[in-house]
Each structure stands twice: as structure tokens, then as C-alpha cells.
Enzyme design. Sequence first.
Site, mmCIF file in Angstrom:
data_model
loop_
_atom_site.group_PDB
_atom_site.id
_atom_site.type_symbol
_atom_site.label_atom_id
_atom_site.label_comp_id
_atom_site.label_asym_id
_atom_site.label_seq_id
_atom_site.Cartn_x
_atom_site.Cartn_y
_atom_site.Cartn_z
ATOM 1 N N GLY A 72 -32.638 22.823 2.720
ATOM 2 C CA GLY A 72 -32.033 23.920 1.991
ATOM 3 C C GLY A 72 -30.687 23.519 1.423
ATOM 4 C CB CYS A 73 -28.809 24.861 -1.441
ATOM 5 S SG CYS A 73 -29.022 26.632 -1.158
ATOM 6 C CE1 TYR A 74 -24.431 29.136 0.880
ATOM 7 C CE2 TYR A 74 -26.587 30.155 1.032
ATOM 8 C CZ TYR A 74 -25.284 30.182 0.569
ATOM 9 O OH TYR A 74 -24.839 31.244 -0.177
#
Lengths: 351, 351, 351, 351
Positions: D149-151
Site C-alpha cells: 500500500g501507499c501509506y
Amino acid sequence: MIKAGIIGATGYAGAELARILYGHKGVEIIWLGSRSYIDKPYASIYQNMFELIEGDCLDDRMDELVGRADVVFTATPQGFLASVMKEEYLRQAKFVDLSADYRIKDVRVYEQWYQIEHKSPQFIEEAVYGLCEVNREKIKAARLVANPGCYTTCSILTAYPLVKEGIIDPDTLIIDAKSGTSGAGRGAKVNNLFCEVNENIKAYGVATHRHTPEIEEQLGYAAGKPFRINFTPHLVPMNRGILVTAYASLARRADGSFPSESEIRAVYETYYGGEKFVRVLKPGVFPETRWVEGSNFVDINFLVDERTGRVIMMGALDNLIKGAAGAAVQNMNLLFGLPETEGLEFAPLFP
Amino acid sequence: MIKAGIIGATGYAGAELARILYGHKGVEIIWLGSRSYIDKPYASIYQNMFELIEGDCLDDRMDELVGRADVVFTATPQGFLASVMKEEYLRQAKFVDLSADYRIKDVRVYEQWYQIEHKSPQFIEEAVYGLCEVNREKIKAARLVANPGCYTTCSILTAYPLVKEGIIDPDTLIIDAKSGTSGAGRGAKVNNLFCEVNENIKAYGVATHRHTPEIEEQLGYAAGKPFRINFTPHLVPMNRGILVTAYASLARRADGSFPSESEIRAVYETYYGGEKFVRVLKPGVFPETRWVEGSNFVDINFLVDERTGRVIMMGALDNLIKGAAGAAVQNMNLLFGLPETEGLEFAPLFP
Amino acid sequence: MIKAGIIGATGYAGAELARILYGHKGVEIIWLGSRSYIDKPYASIYQNMFELIEGDCLDDRMDELVGRADVVFTATPQGFLASVMKEEYLRQAKFVDLSADYRIKDVRVYEQWYQIEHKSPQFIEEAVYGLCEVNREKIKAARLVANPGCYTTCSILTAYPLVKEGIIDPDTLIIDAKSGTSGAGRGAKVNNLFCEVNENIKAYGVATHRHTPEIEEQLGYAAGKPFRINFTPHLVPMNRGILVTAYASLARRADGSFPSESEIRAVYETYYGGEKFVRVLKPGVFPETRWVEGSNFVDINFLVDERTGRVIMMGALDNLIKGAAGAAVQNMNLLFGLPETEGLEFAPLFP
Amino acid sequence: MIKAGIIGATGYAGAELARILYGHKGVEIIWLGSRSYIDKPYASIYQNMFELIEGDCLDDRMDELVGRADVVFTATPQGFLASVMKEEYLRQAKFVDLSADYRIKDVRVYEQWYQIEHKSPQFIEEAVYGLCEVNREKIKAARLVANPGCYTTCSILTAYPLVKEGIIDPDTLIIDAKSGTSGAGRGAKVNNLFCEVNENIKAYGVATHRHTPEIEEQLGYAAGKPFRINFTPHLVPMNRGILVTAYASLARRADGSFPSESEIRAVYETYYGGEKFVRVLKPGVFPETRWVEGSNFVDINFLVDERTGRVIMMGALDNLIKGAAGAAVQNMNLLFGLPETEGLEFAPLFP
């Protein structure tokens, strides 16, 4: 009619003050001070006030101003008011200082964090920290009010009830704050150009921001003991608004249990149920700056994370209003015996 | 106390109307209609009004509403009011329609540009075009006011004096307009997502935008003859504000000369010198949306370009206020004999 | 490997040039000139290039630079290059000047619009106007290329085919342009602060913008006669992008008819069908800056408005790339016999 | 030439993948899947790719796709790939899944946080968590890569070295993250409209965001024991970029001392000194999203706050590139034995 003078009327906070006072039925603005724009029509600098505010900008002649004004607002750089303040000024007019000069009781702490010598420490003791929701009665009797910082107002009001009631362990308090760009002022700096701020978010003043000791001092009074926090401000590509996200471990009670969500909510309601300008949001609704922009409100809420034993507290306000000019007018209302909400009952502007 | 109902209270214009009426001392909001959010607390949709507006959203029950309200505002999609309007409604309450249903006198023009059948053309003739600065006296006596479009208000007021006085050749009029995104409404459309609008500018509705015939009709009355314009709106990555840049060739006078800058300025002053909400700016100061945002003002100025023989006229307003909800309240004030500026004297918010 | 030097490498256009040249396989950057940041690491000023560009900023020592570089780019204020240029420089290196110094053939026009004396008018005649799509062959043989302005590139390419082919009456041409804020440069000015630009749109340089005579000159060559236009730029709250909306009356043909939409489309296709960096959009799809941001493309389209007999032409580009640095690299490619698209084939970045 | 198919090519992450693969010299895109836009020209949905990508959008026919593609990218909603995956697909093509379906090893944790049943848990064990800087060798041998995921990418890379080396007490880790709006996807939702996001910052998914267990799992491996964090994402009015501000107490060493700033710096250098896409910034320079936008870089730095005994770690990346599509291409390069940086060496775009 209260006669009000503003020193520093062409910064963003000073201009917001002028705008709010323009709409205040009990006030007449008699002095718009701005060293940068002396003799220029005020409305040529803030064209939004065209045909509304007629005068020219004046130099900072405090001797003359205190003789004419009932209240002097200083929206000036740190150190200005401290460098000119005299007892005779305080005898002639009330002062609401939007700078940090009289916010911190320990002059060494002020001088260390601000890196300037305080030129009139003898007035620090007398000055009242102008957070109306906490110091209302003291403010009413003050001559010199130290208007709180924008981040500090948001941070303190968000955490205050839980610190005061011992709900959280203050040594674990971490405040991650986000601010719109008007908080950086109207100075011509490359870092605040549109293209530098837009499409960007950054932390700044990491572990060194000067609102830190102010928060620590005020929350320390609430805790009944000194403690240290981490405070990290961030710059957000928007004009106005501060959002504070604060984290702290819940304090266990004598029986080893944690306070419940509903107990914590009851604490917030006790402290703020009667406060016009503090809105404790409904469960599950969290503060957003858009809902307070253009108003004197602070929106507050919290969430208990049972997984980690922490509470996440959140608060939002308009940095130029509740974080500066609105709070200053609220203080003025208290100083002069007006209804505290006078001239401040405008609804937030959205979108 | 005027009892006001709003149909369409959860669109951006309807919500702005609710916000302005909340601050209006002579009005009580008795109906917040929103088919999308029936029975939901209004302040849960517009959280800015939390603790300020207490009621729930209601369905559109016009029969009941007209029996309770003195004035009904319809901030609804095109065609709604036309489809329900009856003579008995007009006998019971005054109507201010923020949609286009009764703006255009020639029903064929309406049906052609809006591509919908008009269901109650019998009321078009009676309806008064609610541009207060132009139709003030007629509005006072009206039952049904057609509140002007946002682009049209800005375009008409910018060009009106020069068209009326024959200063420009209307056949050469070209209006290039730029609007903030709130004008696109609160509908959930991909094209209005943040990431689609931010960092972008585009024209839309090129040569087909529905405000075109409205501008042509109203300015045609001023010119004393019909004429056609080019009108091109653009979408700007900002919340509020419309800027109009209008170009037209100066009309030569009988002696072959062009009117001078000062003569043109005198014309604007004649028309707008007494208008509270129209500010003709000083020479060389041109309208910017930031200076009117959050207010009911239109800022106007112009420049003569002697190189080309054209005049460039510019106007700026807040599309949700002077371009919609503020104008509606201004119309309501006229309808009920209140001071025209009542509830509308807030200063623009900057930054 | 072409050795390239940049004077003015820390302005937005100069930095974009450094970024593009960094990705260009045939070029080595040997000089990053910046009087403001001498001896500071370039990547400390433009942190995006951290670990990508290693050197420090250098002073503007042209004598030394021309001895080491094959090509010198000057992304400098107006007047700089004109004030230092000598014949011996042109013998040692090729020059691509991103300023306006050599764009305008009539030195009096330059001096009048720019309000500075031209210090080396003897080189104006030789300089080639570096709009590759129009002057490709001349550029290949040049020593000194005058890189076009951002607004001018967009304006000229948008209108050029229709002017050249006599489709429009050039005397009726009105260009309404909108630009992102990077076009205003990186100078620390109050007017370009985030809070001044955000939530605002304004016209500036009305009837006086210095790109006006440049557009008039180049389109005048196309028309075969001089003519005057209205050109109005606007500042949009976004980082990059220019959108031009141009209006002109269609020229009637000998038989009194107007050219049709399809005939006009055919003209555009003829001129731009083979141009890699000009994209004529499909009917009904109009240029938007988001679709060209971060690329060297110009997107163009038009619409005939039969109601008014006008054509509305639109064009969009990234002001820092096709409007400045990308065009400069395109010119460099031509000067050195490289494929014209070398180092420029990156797709637009969206969102 | 690697033949690549994308399922979900018209979401923001899928489109960014198409854009990056377009510029990748070793890849041919053979399938642009989009159930929403079947048979529409891809470039009519993402107009930036006009004249660059020619095909139409295709339906999601996995049976056919795996027969033609060497690698399949799924930029799809959670649950999609899990619901269709079969052993025979994995025999025919390599998979890089940008959704969360195979990121979390404990299927109960996945099902609890995502509130969906996992339809093919038998492939979870085999799937390799595609964080190249941590799992490089495993990825090279994988058939199914779970793209982070990005986070999570930003959070893990920021804290990883200090967790792994026992510099911080993981139980005190608090991650306050801020993201641009493209992370919210291209779905038409009121909350993501321009006017709702602009001029606003808010927290969301407080204590419930689904990237939390992913961070906890991966950092748990580094710590050698499970632990729980607070993770709070915020929505920022910008298109791209994630900034992580992470707080943790420094772990005392056996002798009671804290690790020093320089020791911590040495740890970061050890882990990331050889990583092309991780840039450890110079002391005192903190990550800002503007400096990584448009690139595959993560910028990282930290500060020791001796007052509180905590370290503040910061990281920034472009959520669509290093946080999604760039990482996916980096994984693909590893899967196919290409240089890891192939097609990813574009510099960040600023401003």
C-alpha cells in the site's frame, strides 16, 4: 463606542482583526498602523475593504495612540510590544497583544525559544494569558492580555479537559498539527510562494517550534506539574485552518481500568457544554478545517483506541479568527464588559 | 419576522442561502428541503452549521410549505419549479427562484437552450428578472422573482452601462468568463473531483452555455435591440468566484471620435455610484475574485485600449453570494420592504 | 555528448531546463549558473534533483562558459543577454535565449514594450525566432535562437494556420489567456504568495503585456500584413499550464460564404498532422491544461459559432516545458542535428 | 519485450501504471482492462495519453489475458483478484497485485480489517510482499507479488531501519500520515469533490485504516515480535504525495544511554546507502512531497528530540508512483531480471 487601534494592521492577522472590528457594532477603528504602508489608503492594501474602511495607514506612534484609543491591539513581530511597553501606556489603554511577548511566564524560556531579549519583563507577571475558555475571569480584570498562539489555542483546547482531569498521561502527549499558509504571514519569502506551497506538505520547526513551551506551560497548569511534549507543525496548501491530531496514553485508574469513551465524552461536555465557541462534535464525526473556516469556532472530538490504550484527540479552528483576531475580539469583549460573542457570531463559510 | 422556506437546501447555493438567512435578523428559516437527505439533521450535511441550524431536512411538499412560509426560495434543478407552480402558490407566498425557469421571456429560447419543456409558461410574463440594480422597482411589487444566473449577473452588471449608453458596439461583445468550482454544484461527478479540477483550467460549454441567451436578452433590453455575443465559461481550481473579462469595440460618435476613458468612467459612476453592492474600482485597479469572496459585492472596472479601439471591461463576484444566494436575499429584502442591504453587509473574507 | 551551460539555472524555467537536460541522453550539463546561489549545491536549491545533479551553482562568467560549452541557455531577466553578447561568443557556442532579447525584430518595439535599452541590436537580425513548428529549417542553421515566450507559443500555434490561410479576419483577433503561477517566476513577491494566488483569479498586464507585440509580429508574418490584437493574460491558482481562448471573426470568401468546420479542421490537420508535439484534438474535445502538464505537447482545437460568425480557437501547453525549457531543448536538438524529439518524449503527468 | 496487461487501467493507479509502462523500453502494453469503459478509446478517458496509447478499454477476461500476457497487473478493488485467482493463472503469467488481497499473511486479520471474505487464501502463503528494498531476493523468484500500500510503503521504509536495529521501542510508535487526494481514487463521491477537499484538511479512518495491520505485520518481522501502532491518515488538498511523520521513544541501551543522532544516521545510511530509490536527506533537511512528486523516490530523514527522548522520523513519496505504479514496475523489473531501475529513472517534477 470602544475606540480601537491596531498596530500591524496589514499583516494577515491584523487585517482579519480590522475586518472583524469593522463588523462589530460596539467598536470604532481609529488607528490602522502599518510601518510598511504609511499614508497609503488601507483599502488599497486590502482591497476587500474598499468602500468599507476609508482611512490611510499610520506609523506606529504609541504615545499618540494610547491617548486616543480605549484598546490597542498589537499584531506585530515578536519583541515589538515588549520593546516599547511602559506603565503609562497601560494606564491609558487596554492592550491585547497578538504576539508572544507576554505569553510565557518564565522569561528565560521566552528568550531561549524566541532567541530575543525581553525588554520589559516587569509586565509579564501582570499579563493575563488570553484563552477565554480557561481564563475568563482573570481576563475581565486585566490591563494587558497575551492573546494565545494559533497552534496553542487549538492544541490546548483539544487536550485541556483530559489533562486537567487526569484522563491521559501527559508525558505521552504528542501533538501533530497542520496549518494553512496564512499562518506564515504576508512577508515576501520564496518558501511561501504559491508554487512552493501548492502541491506540497511538509513538517517545519520540528522539535523547535516556538509554540511548544506555550502549550507545555498552559497544559502544565492543568496537569499540576510540568511535562514535555512533542509538537510538530506542518504546512498545508490552503489559506486558513489548523487541525491538531493529538495522541496520548490513557492513564489507568486505581483499579487498573481505563476510562471509557462515554466517560471521556462526559468530561468534554462538562468543560465545553456551555462554551459558545467550542463545539464538541457527535461521536464519529471528526473535526475538519472546512467546517470552521471563517468563524470563531473550535471543533473538537476524540476517539479511544483500545488496541493501543491511547486516545486520539482532534481539534480544528480558523487560525486567523479563533487562532488570532477572533480570540482578540473575544478578549476585548471581556475587557469591556460586552457580551463575549459580540461581533463574532458569523457562521463558518463553506465551501 | 419573515418565514422562509428553502427547496434544495443542500446544494451549494441552497446551503449558502441557509447560511445567509441564519445571519439575517428579520428572517426565520422554517423549511430546509432536500430530497436527498430527508429526515437527516441539516447540520450533519453542512457541518459548518452545527449548533447553529437545528432542524432536519424535509421533503419537497410545496402545498404544505406555501401555507407556512412567507417566501419560498427554490435552489433546484432547471424545470423543477416550472413543473409544480400554480396560481394558488403565488397567492400564498412570494417566490424567489434560483433556477432558470422564469428568467427568459421567450419560452422557445428557454426550451431550446435548456432542452426541456417548460411546464408553466403562463407565469413567465409575470415573473420579474431579479437583478436588483436594474429592476429594483419592479421587484418590489413582484410575486415571482427569477433570480439571475451567476455568470449573467457578473456579465450584465459589467457591461450594462456601456451598452445602455451606446458606448460600445454590442455586436462585437465577447465575454470570457472564469468560475470557481462551486458553480458546478455538489453532484458526485468524476469531472468535479478534486484531482480533475486541481491543477487544471478548461473552457466548457463553448458556444452553448445556457447563460448566453439570458445575457443577450437582458443586455438586448439595454441596447434597445437584440444582438448576439460569444460567451465562454472556464472552470478554475478555486471554490468560489467569477471573473468576467469582456471585450467590445468602442462605438464611434457622430463626429467620428471615440469616447474617452474619463467619459466612460463617468458613465459607470452614474449608474453605480449609489449602488451599495457594486464597487467601481479606482483607475488601474482591476477586479480579482479574492477581494469579493464571501461578500455580496461586484467589483467592476475597465480599460480603453487605444491601439485596438476596444474597451476591456472586467467584473468579479462571489458566485454563491451575489451570483446566487446573496442576490436572492437582496430580492427578498425588496419584496418585503426591508432595507436592501439587510443581512448582507458582511465584508469579503481574505485570504 | 553536447556540453550545455545554463545561465539562470535556479529560476523555474532554468530549473526545468536542468531537469529535462538531466534526462537527455545526448547532453552533459557542465554549468549551472545562478548569481543568487553561487557555490551552493544546486540540489540544495532544487531538492528534487538531490542525488541526481551533483554540482554547485556558479557565477555568470560568460567568457569561461563559452570556452567550455557547445550550447549556452540563458534563462535570465530581459536585457541580460543583450547586455553581454559579443560576436566572439557566437563563434564559440550556440545560444538559446529564453528571454525576450532577440525575439522582436524592430528594436524600437522591443524598447517600447520592455522599457529597456537594447544593448546589442546588431544581433537581432541574425537571431532566429525559435518556434520549431514554424521556423524549423532556419533554426537548424542558427547560431542564436530566440526561444519564444510561453503565452506566445500557445497563442501563435493556436491561431497560426487560420491566420496563414486567411480563414479569419486578423483584425478581430482577441486572445484571452490563463496561466499557472510558475510563469510569474520564483522571485519573492507578495503578489505571488500562496495566500494571494490561491482562491483567486485576476487579469494582469491588461492591454500592456509584453508578449503582445511578439504575437503580433509572428502572426503578422503569417497574415502577410501587420495587425493588432487584444491580449489579456490571467493568473490561475495552479502551478503549471497555459490555456489560450482566442476569438476571431471568420473571413467571408469571395462567394460570401464562411469556411465550414470541416474545412477548418482540414487546415489544422495539414499544418499539424506531422507535428509530434502539436495534438489537434478530436471534434468536441477541448484543450485542458491537465492533459499536457509535464509534457512538451500543445493541445489545440476550435469551434465554429455560426450564431456569431466567429471561430473560437483554444490551445493548452505546459508553460515551463513547451512554453520554455522543452522548446529550448527542441531548438537545441535542431541546432545539433539530433532527432527533434530527443529527451522530450515523456508523457503528460496526470493527475 | 515483456507483454503486460493491466486490469483496472482507468483508476488513478492503473493509469499511472499505463503511463509508466508506456515509457518503459522493455514493455509492450497488450491489455488495458476497464469494466467501466469497455470499448472506449483509452485516450478518451485519459486524454494525456492521446496519440501515445492507441487501444480501447477491454473487459476483464482473465482466461484470455493470461494466455497473452507475461505479466498481469491488477489495480482493482480489494477482493477482485482473490475471487478469480487460480493455480493455472499463476502458471501462465506473473502477477503483480496492487490491491491488498495477498499482502497480509493471516487471513483472519485481512478479513477483519477489510470486512470481506478472502476467496483464495491458499495463495497467500506463496505471495511475496513486494517491498523491493526489503524483500528483493524473494521477489525475483515469485509468481505472485503483493504490491504494498501507499501509506505502508512510506511508513515501513521510514521506520524500518530503526525498528530492525532496536533503536526505538516499537510499542511507542505513532504514525501520523498525510496524503494527496489521488489516493482516494477516481470514484465519483461527494467527499472527493474539489470543493469538499480544497481548503480543508481532515483525519479519516482514525484507528481503523486498513493499512494499519499491514504496517504492523511488516514492521513486526523487523522487530522480531508483534506490536501495535497508532496510524492516522489525513487528506490534504493536493493531487499527489504522502508525508509520514512518525514518533517513537528511543530505546535505552544496556548502559542506560540513548543512541546518538550520528549513530542513527549511520543506521539509515547502512540500510539505504545503496538504494537508488531511497534518498536519506542531509541533516536538517526534511522530506517534502513536492521534491518527490512524479518520481519513484522516497525521501527520508529524522530528528532526535533530546527533550522528550523521542525520535521523529519523516518520509515522503508519490503515492501513485513509489506508493503504487512505480513500485509495481520495480517489482516487474525484478521478476523479469531487468535492471531494477529500468523505466523509473525520471526526476521529480517541480513545481
